[in-house]
Design a protein around this motif. Sequence first.
Motif, PDB file in Angstrom:
ATOM      1  N   MET A 111       0.835  -1.210   0.000  1.00 55.81           N
ATOM      2  CA  MET A 111       0.000   0.000   0.000  1.00 55.81           C
ATOM      3  C   MET A 111       0.865   1.254   0.000  1.00 55.81           C
ATOM      4  N   LEU A 112       2.070   1.166   0.517  1.00 56.19           N
ATOM      5  CA  LEU A 112       2.952   2.333   0.522  1.00 56.19           C
ATOM      6  C   LEU A 112       3.361   2.720  -0.895  1.00 56.19           C
ATOM      7  N   ASP A 113       3.561   1.732  -1.733  1.00 57.80           N
ATOM      8  CA  ASP A 113       3.889   2.019  -3.136  1.00 57.80           C
ATOM      9  C   ASP A 113       2.702   2.702  -3.820  1.00 57.80           C
ATOM     10  N   ARG A 114       1.492   2.218  -3.512  1.00 58.87           N
ATOM     11  CA  ARG A 114       0.294   2.868  -4.055  1.00 58.87           C
ATOM     12  C   ARG A 114       0.169   4.292  -3.537  1.00 58.87           C
ATOM     13  N   ASN A 115       0.387   4.478  -2.245  1.00 60.95           N
ATOM     14  CA  ASN A 115       0.185   5.788  -1.629  1.00 60.95           C
ATOM     15  C   ASN A 115       1.116   6.849  -2.203  1.00 60.95           C
ATOM     16  N   ARG A 116       2.371   6.488  -2.417  1.00 59.60           N
ATOM     17  CA  ARG A 116       3.315   7.499  -2.899  1.00 59.60           C
ATOM     18  C   ARG A 116       3.023   7.928  -4.328  1.00 59.60           C
ATOM     19  N   ARG A 117       2.203   7.159  -5.032  1.00 55.84           N
ATOM     20  CA  ARG A 117       1.805   7.541  -6.386  1.00 55.84           C
ATOM     21  C   ARG A 117       0.565   8.449  -6.381  1.00 55.84           C
ATOM     22  N   ILE A 118      -0.080   8.581  -5.220  1.00 54.22           N
ATOM     23  CA  ILE A 118      -1.304   9.378  -5.134  1.00 54.22           C
ATOM     24  C   ILE A 118      -1.019  10.781  -4.608  1.00 54.22           C
ATOM     25  N   LYS A 119      -0.270  10.881  -3.514  1.00 57.60           N
ATOM     26  CA  LYS A 119       0.071  12.194  -2.963  1.00 57.60           C
ATOM     27  C   LYS A 119       1.389  12.097  -2.204  1.00 57.60           C
ATOM     28  N   LEU A 120       1.877  13.230  -1.733  1.00 60.21           N
ATOM     29  CA  LEU A 120       3.226  13.281  -1.166  1.00 60.21           C
ATOM     30  C   LEU A 120       3.342  12.564   0.171  1.00 60.21           C
ATOM     31  N   ALA A 121       2.434  12.874   1.108  1.00 58.36           N
ATOM     32  CA  ALA A 121       2.613  12.395   2.475  1.00 58.36           C
ATOM     33  C   ALA A 121       1.258  12.266   3.160  1.00 58.36           C
ATOM     34  N   PRO A 122       1.193  11.479   4.264  1.00 58.61           N
ATOM     35  CA  PRO A 122      -0.050  11.407   5.045  1.00 58.61           C
ATOM     36  C   PRO A 122      -0.318  12.746   5.723  1.00 58.61           C
ATOM     37  N   GLU A 123      -1.614  13.120   5.789  1.00 57.37           N
ATOM     38  CA  GLU A 123      -2.014  14.404   6.358  1.00 57.37           C
ATOM     39  C   GLU A 123      -2.965  14.180   7.519  1.00 57.37           C
ATOM     40  N   ARG A 124      -2.897  15.081   8.494  1.00 58.11           N
ATOM     41  CA  ARG A 124      -3.726  14.954   9.702  1.00 58.11           C
ATOM     42  C   ARG A 124      -4.965  15.820   9.567  1.00 58.11           C
ATOM     43  N   TRP A 125      -6.132  15.228   9.890  1.00 63.57           N
ATOM     44  CA  TRP A 125      -7.403  15.940   9.766  1.00 63.57           C
ATOM     45  C   TRP A 125      -7.415  17.222  10.595  1.00 63.57           C
ATOM     46  N   GLN A 126      -6.925  17.160  11.826  1.00 65.95           N
ATOM     47  CA  GLN A 126      -7.006  18.304  12.725  1.00 65.95           C
ATOM     48  C   GLN A 126      -6.198  19.495  12.220  1.00 65.95           C
ATOM     49  N   ASP A 127      -5.254  19.261  11.310  1.00 57.99           N
ATOM     50  CA  ASP A 127      -4.447  20.357  10.766  1.00 57.99           C
ATOM     51  C   ASP A 127      -4.959  20.851   9.416  1.00 57.99           C
ATOM     52  N   SER A 128      -6.035  20.255   8.928  1.00 61.50           N
ATOM     53  CA  SER A 128      -6.509  20.577   7.584  1.00 61.50           C
ATOM     54  C   SER A 128      -7.282  21.883   7.585  1.00 61.50           C
ATOM     55  N   LYS A 129      -7.231  22.579   6.466  1.00 65.54           N
ATOM     56  CA  LYS A 129      -7.975  23.829   6.258  1.00 65.54           C
ATOM     57  C   LYS A 129      -8.970  23.716   5.101  1.00 65.54           C
ATOM     58  N   THR A 130      -8.913  22.626   4.346  1.00 70.94           N
ATOM     59  CA  THR A 130      -9.790  22.458   3.188  1.00 70.94           C
ATOM     60  C   THR A 130     -11.218  22.180   3.638  1.00 70.94           C
ATOM     61  N   VAL A 131     -12.166  22.810   2.967  1.00 68.29           N
ATOM     62  CA  VAL A 131     -13.587  22.628   3.286  1.00 68.29           C
ATOM     63  C   VAL A 131     -14.178  21.609   2.314  1.00 68.29           C
ATOM     64  N   ALA A 132     -14.590  20.469   2.834  1.00 65.93           N
ATOM     65  CA  ALA A 132     -15.170  19.404   2.012  1.00 65.93           C
ATOM     66  C   ALA A 132     -16.696  19.472   2.068  1.00 65.93           C
ATOM     67  N   ASP A 133     -17.330  18.807   1.120  1.00 72.15           N
ATOM     68  CA  ASP A 133     -18.790  18.716   1.099  1.00 72.15           C
ATOM     69  C   ASP A 133     -19.286  17.449   1.791  1.00 72.15           C
ATOM     70  N   VAL A 134     -18.518  16.366   1.648  1.00 67.82           N
ATOM     71  CA  VAL A 134     -18.878  15.082   2.271  1.00 67.82           C
ATOM     72  C   VAL A 134     -17.614  14.472   2.863  1.00 67.82           C
ATOM     73  N   VAL A 135     -17.685  14.094   4.131  1.00 70.06           N
ATOM     74  CA  VAL A 135     -16.570  13.413   4.796  1.00 70.06           C
ATOM     75  C   VAL A 135     -16.982  11.971   5.030  1.00 70.06           C
ATOM     76  N   ILE A 136     -16.167  11.033   4.553  1.00 70.24           N
ATOM     77  CA  ILE A 136     -16.418   9.602   4.737  1.00 70.24           C
ATOM     78  C   ILE A 136     -15.349   9.072   5.682  1.00 70.24           C
ATOM     79  N   THR A 137     -15.756   8.689   6.882  1.00 68.38           N
ATOM     80  CA  THR A 137     -14.822   8.109   7.841  1.00 68.38           C
ATOM     81  C   THR A 137     -14.890   6.589   7.764  1.00 68.38           C
ATOM     82  N   CYS A 138     -13.839   5.944   8.270  1.00 65.44           N
ATOM     83  CA  CYS A 138     -13.705   4.500   8.077  1.00 65.44           C
ATOM     84  C   CYS A 138     -13.869   3.687   9.351  1.00 65.44           C
ATOM     85  N   GLU A 139     -14.082   4.345  10.479  1.00 65.82           N
ATOM     86  CA  GLU A 139     -14.435   3.655  11.713  1.00 65.82           C
ATOM     87  C   GLU A 139     -15.030   4.673  12.678  1.00 65.82           C
TER      88      GLU A 139
END
Length: 272
Positions: free
Chosen positions: A162-190
């Motif tokens: 999955m790490l090989d897949r991830n590095r092809r999608i974006k640069l690095a893992p990001e933390r929700w609490q530090d995000s500033k982007t406003v989304a329309d729908v948030v899908i959580t996984c647990e």
Amino acid sequence: MDPRRARDPRLARVDPRLQRGQSALPTPSPQQHGGSVQGATQWTANGAYVASQNMAPNALMQQADTPSENAIAGPSTPANNAGSSSYKPRPLFCVVCASNQNRSMEGHHVLHKAGYRVISYGTGSAVRLPGPSIDKPNIYSFGTPYNSIYEELNAKDPRLQMLDRNRRIKLAPERWQDSKTVADVVITCEERCFDAVCDDLLSRGGEFNKPVHVINIEIKDNHEEALIAGKAMLDLAAAIEISQDIDEDIDRILQVQQERHPHSLLHAIAFY
């Protein structure tokens, strides 16, 4: 006759008075003489010109092709149709798990591949990946590039594809609490990620007054379950994107989603 008339070209010209008399009468076309087409004019036996009540087919076609003022200002104009088709922006989806590595990145991958607008985050305090034992995970801080993690762990555990897949999608893992982007729908996984997202949005105070639908899809944190849940996210995103009013349709969308897929669902409306 004056014998000079035949020799002098000036005298051979037609009397202008006679020429004006002949040009006053319109010349009928060959079709009107032959009678093959009913013309817009008729000729009497004494050469008089009268209008016909039966117009020729060509004349009718020309009249039909000529736009009138009513046709130009009618309902077929874009100005009058502007209200019938309003612009609807595409929703931005945000997929969230604990470490922004497995489940959220599988959702990010399938939604991005299908052409949806999507971002992803993790809600944990750090990025945790399987280690030598359950109590010894590999821990990295958010923002550590996927490529660096891949190069370090690939030699230790080749199963972490999955790490090989991830590095092809974006640069690095990001933390929700530090995000500033406003989304329309948030899908959580647990559920704990669902609670963390809702609590964080509540703590922000809703200063933008921008509603967001938070939907939890309960997914076990392993590669196989993440692949299955990725297909469920695709169906959910498709239903949301074609909806003309997600606020009105969300209950029906979630009901259909629950009938088609085995994952338990949670839903809440929060505000940015």
